[in-house]
Motif scaffolding. Structure first.
Motif, PDB file in Angstrom:
ATOM      1  N   MET A 122      47.752  33.874  39.255  1.00 33.86           N
ATOM      2  CA  MET A 122      47.407  35.290  39.211  1.00 33.86           C
ATOM      3  C   MET A 122      47.661  35.899  37.831  1.00 33.86           C
ATOM      4  SD  MET A 122      46.082  35.947  42.127  1.00 33.86           S
ATOM      5  CE  MET A 122      45.511  34.243  42.162  1.00 33.86           C
ATOM      6  N   LEU A 123      48.554  35.279  37.055  1.00 34.33           N
ATOM      7  CA  LEU A 123      48.860  35.762  35.704  1.00 34.33           C
ATOM      8  C   LEU A 123      48.077  35.013  34.632  1.00 34.33           C
ATOM      9  CD1 LEU A 123      52.738  36.041  36.120  1.00 34.33           C
ATOM     10  CD2 LEU A 123      51.089  37.917  36.184  1.00 34.33           C
ATOM     11  N   ASP A 124      47.289  34.046  35.062  1.00 31.84           N
ATOM     12  CA  ASP A 124      46.552  33.195  34.130  1.00 31.84           C
ATOM     13  C   ASP A 124      45.309  33.935  33.633  1.00 31.84           C
ATOM     14  OD1 ASP A 124      44.862  31.073  33.024  1.00 31.84           O
ATOM     15  OD2 ASP A 124      46.194  29.659  34.059  1.00 31.84           O
ATOM     16  N   GLU A 125      45.168  34.083  32.330  1.00 35.65           N
ATOM     17  CA  GLU A 125      44.038  34.823  31.777  1.00 35.65           C
ATOM     18  C   GLU A 125      42.705  34.122  32.038  1.00 35.65           C
ATOM     19  OE1 GLU A 125      44.019  37.830  30.759  1.00 35.65           O
ATOM     20  OE2 GLU A 125      46.189  38.023  30.933  1.00 35.65           O
ATOM     21  N   ASP A 126      42.710  32.810  32.201  1.00 38.75           N
ATOM     22  CA  ASP A 126      41.475  32.105  32.541  1.00 38.75           C
ATOM     23  C   ASP A 126      40.954  32.555  33.905  1.00 38.75           C
ATOM     24  OD1 ASP A 126      41.614  30.707  30.170  1.00 38.75           O
ATOM     25  OD2 ASP A 126      42.444  28.887  31.080  1.00 38.75           O
ATOM     26  N   PHE A 127      41.863  32.725  34.840  1.00 32.75           N
ATOM     27  CA  PHE A 127      41.461  33.175  36.181  1.00 32.75           C
ATOM     28  C   PHE A 127      40.968  34.624  36.131  1.00 32.75           C
ATOM     29  CE2 PHE A 127      42.494  34.851  40.474  1.00 32.75           C
ATOM     30  CZ  PHE A 127      41.652  34.039  41.210  1.00 32.75           C
ATOM     31  N   ALA A 128      41.677  35.476  35.404  1.00 37.29           N
ATOM     32  CA  ALA A 128      41.258  36.869  35.268  1.00 37.29           C
ATOM     33  C   ALA A 128      39.869  36.954  34.628  1.00 37.29           C
ATOM     34  CB  ALA A 128      42.274  37.646  34.445  1.00 37.29           C
ATOM     35  N   TYR A 129      39.637  36.125  33.610  1.00 39.50           N
ATOM     36  CA  TYR A 129      38.325  36.110  32.954  1.00 39.50           C
ATOM     37  C   TYR A 129      37.242  35.664  33.934  1.00 39.50           C
ATOM     38  CZ  TYR A 129      34.416  34.634  30.073  1.00 39.50           C
ATOM     39  OH  TYR A 129      33.152  34.479  29.552  1.00 39.50           O
ATOM     40  N   ALA A 130      37.526  34.655  34.751  1.00 38.55           N
ATOM     41  CA  ALA A 130      36.540  34.148  35.701  1.00 38.55           C
ATOM     42  C   ALA A 130      36.116  35.225  36.686  1.00 38.55           C
ATOM     43  CB  ALA A 130      37.097  32.933  36.444  1.00 38.55           C
ATOM     44  N   ILE A 131      37.054  36.025  37.148  1.00 42.81           N
ATOM     45  CA  ILE A 131      36.717  37.119  38.071  1.00 42.81           C
ATOM     46  C   ILE A 131      35.723  38.068  37.409  1.00 42.81           C
ATOM     47  CG2 ILE A 131      37.642  39.169  39.244  1.00 42.81           C
ATOM     48  CD1 ILE A 131      40.180  37.574  39.814  1.00 42.81           C
ATOM     49  N   ARG A 132      36.029  38.457  36.179  1.00 44.50           N
ATOM     50  CA  ARG A 132      35.129  39.373  35.468  1.00 44.50           C
ATOM     51  C   ARG A 132      33.779  38.716  35.175  1.00 44.50           C
ATOM     52  NH1 ARG A 132      39.927  40.007  32.469  1.00 44.50           N
ATOM     53  NH2 ARG A 132      39.007  38.836  30.724  1.00 44.50           N
ATOM     54  N   ASP A 133      33.817  37.485  34.698  1.00 43.77           N
ATOM     55  CA  ASP A 133      32.593  36.796  34.286  1.00 43.77           C
ATOM     56  C   ASP A 133      31.669  36.523  35.470  1.00 43.77           C
ATOM     57  OD1 ASP A 133      31.075  35.452  32.140  1.00 43.77           O
ATOM     58  OD2 ASP A 133      31.505  33.628  33.283  1.00 43.77           O
ATOM     59  N   ALA A 134      32.242  36.284  36.637  1.00 41.20           N
ATOM     60  CA  ALA A 134      31.449  36.014  37.833  1.00 41.20           C
ATOM     61  C   ALA A 134      30.920  37.289  38.481  1.00 41.20           C
ATOM     62  CB  ALA A 134      32.278  35.221  38.837  1.00 41.20           C
ATOM     63  N   GLY A 135      31.297  38.441  37.934  1.00 35.94           N
ATOM     64  CA  GLY A 135      30.828  39.703  38.489  1.00 35.94           C
ATOM     65  C   GLY A 135      31.489  40.083  39.796  1.00 35.94           C
ATOM     66  N   VAL A 136      32.684  39.560  40.012  1.00 32.89           N
ATOM     67  CA  VAL A 136      33.427  39.850  41.244  1.00 32.89           C
ATOM     68  C   VAL A 136      34.191  41.160  41.071  1.00 32.89           C
ATOM     69  CG1 VAL A 136      35.278  39.057  42.761  1.00 32.89           C
ATOM     70  CG2 VAL A 136      33.633  37.414  41.832  1.00 32.89           C
ATOM     71  N   ILE A 137      34.101  42.015  42.074  1.00 30.09           N
ATOM     72  CA  ILE A 137      34.819  43.290  42.065  1.00 30.09           C
ATOM     73  C   ILE A 137      36.088  43.125  42.887  1.00 30.09           C
ATOM     74  CG2 ILE A 137      34.727  45.732  42.653  1.00 30.09           C
ATOM     75  CD1 ILE A 137      31.630  45.471  42.512  1.00 30.09           C
ATOM     76  N   LEU A 138      37.235  43.192  42.223  1.00 26.96           N
ATOM     77  CA  LEU A 138      38.509  43.094  42.940  1.00 26.96           C
ATOM     78  C   LEU A 138      38.760  44.422  43.651  1.00 26.96           C
ATOM     79  CD1 LEU A 138      40.562  40.785  43.154  1.00 26.96           C
ATOM     80  CD2 LEU A 138      41.943  41.951  41.428  1.00 26.96           C
ATOM     81  N   THR A 139      38.944  44.354  44.960  1.00 24.13           N
ATOM     82  CA  THR A 139      39.090  45.575  45.736  1.00 24.13           C
ATOM     83  C   THR A 139      40.245  45.413  46.717  1.00 24.13           C
ATOM     84  OG1 THR A 139      37.843  47.222  47.021  1.00 24.13           O
ATOM     85  CG2 THR A 139      37.488  44.906  47.586  1.00 24.13           C
ATOM     86  N   ASN A 140      40.452  46.395  47.586  1.00 27.27           N
ATOM     87  CA  ASN A 140      41.554  46.334  48.541  1.00 27.27           C
ATOM     88  C   ASN A 140      41.098  46.830  49.910  1.00 27.27           C
ATOM     89  OD1 ASN A 140      41.628  49.210  48.441  1.00 27.27           O
ATOM     90  ND2 ASN A 140      43.028  49.124  46.696  1.00 27.27           N
TER      91      ASN A 140
END
Length: 305
Positions: free
Chosen positions: A261-279
């Protein structure tokens, strides 16, 4: 193309101080969507006080009927004997729970857990279930109808799912799962309980040959392959702890999940894949279905042979 919304929920908030430390950090850094708190567990008071102090809004209730680890055990809040084993703690396995738990006692316990969290000032966002004990996966004895009715009274969304992603090997491999999901999601619609569209799973334990890097690659691939709609995946993040590494099975996987969850590669993948993190606030607003259509769907499923 419809948007792809993802909830990343931290299960087991309140289980122990090392889990609390990881989950608090991830919530503070907004690296996850939400967490669900365990009212009977030994770390509950610490987690609840932190939530109240911060006014944390995205914490739900982790309905807890089992106590699986020898190193960390807890009794129920209500003390009914059908919820305990010979040690006086909640039972270790889902199968044992399904076989011996009195339904009335289960519902009183869930109400007590809700009251314990609410009375400490936690504004609950949703509910889900520790180890899937209420789903009937071990013996077929499900408490989902009762739990959905309770969530309707609480006005809380519940972790369930409308469809099974065929790429999810764990859920798609359960015989008859599609029909069960159709029936229960229709019941949720009839009762007005909001639920996500998909639940994405991954192995709780470290599989043979798995490393942090291969686990990370698998999770990143999921971001690019996410189905359209509202999906949830759940993690059990924890900080490194020498005692827990020795005494709690699969603790290293929990540390990996925290690290990811703290890995910048994972954070980048969420953004790059167009995924909207929601709750679950988004689920509350967009995760309900027409009660009339849901009633027709439920009737159709009940009449199927």
């Amino acid at each position: 193309m419809s948007p792809k919304h993802l909830i990343i929920n931290c299960d087991d908030f309140g289980q122990s101080p090392p889990m609390n430390a990881a989950i608090m950090h991830l919530l503070e850094e907004q690296r996850v969507s939400s967490a669900t708190i365990m009212a009977p567990a030994p770390g509950f008071e610490e987690a609840a006080e932190w939530c109240k102090r911060r006014g944390q809004a995205n914490v739900g209730l982790h309905l807890t009927l089992t106590s699986e680890f020898d190193a960390i055990r807890w009794p129920s809040l209500t003390g009914h004997p059908s919820l305990h084993d010979e040690s006086g703690h909640m039972v270790k396995t889902v199968e044992q729970f399904e076989r011996q738990a009195d339904t009335g006692a289960v519902m009183k316990e869930l109400a007590a857990q809700y009251e314990a969290a609410s009375s400490r000032g936690i504004r609950l966002s949703h509910a889900d279930n520790h180890m899937g004990s209420l789903y009937g996966m071990a013996t077929g004895r499900s408490h989902l109808p009762q739990v959905l009715r309770q969530c309707a009274r609480w006005k809380l969304p519940f972790r369930l799912f409308r469809k099974i992603d065929p790429k999810d090997e764990l859920l798609s491999g359960i015989p008859g799962a599609d029909r069960i999901v159709s029936k229960v999601s229709a019941l949720a619609g009839v009762l007005g309980v909001a639920i996500p569209d998909y639940l994405l799973s991954h192995p709780f334990h470290i599989v043979e040959g798995e490393t942090y890097e291969s686990f990370k690659a698998m999770m990143i691939a999921k971001m690019y392959d996410l189905p359209e709609g509202i999906s949830e995946t759940y993690i059990h993040p924890a900080v490194e702890d020498s005692r827990m590494l020795v005494e709690v099975p699969h603790w290293e996987k929990r540390v990996w999940e925290y690290k990811l969850m703290l890995d910048e590669d994972f954070a980048y993948a969420i953004r790059d894949a167009g995924v909207i993190l929601t709750n679950y606030d988004y689920v509350r607003k967009h995760g309900r279905r027409s009660r009339v259509r849901s009633a027709f769907s439920l009737a159709r499923e009940l009449l199927r042979k």
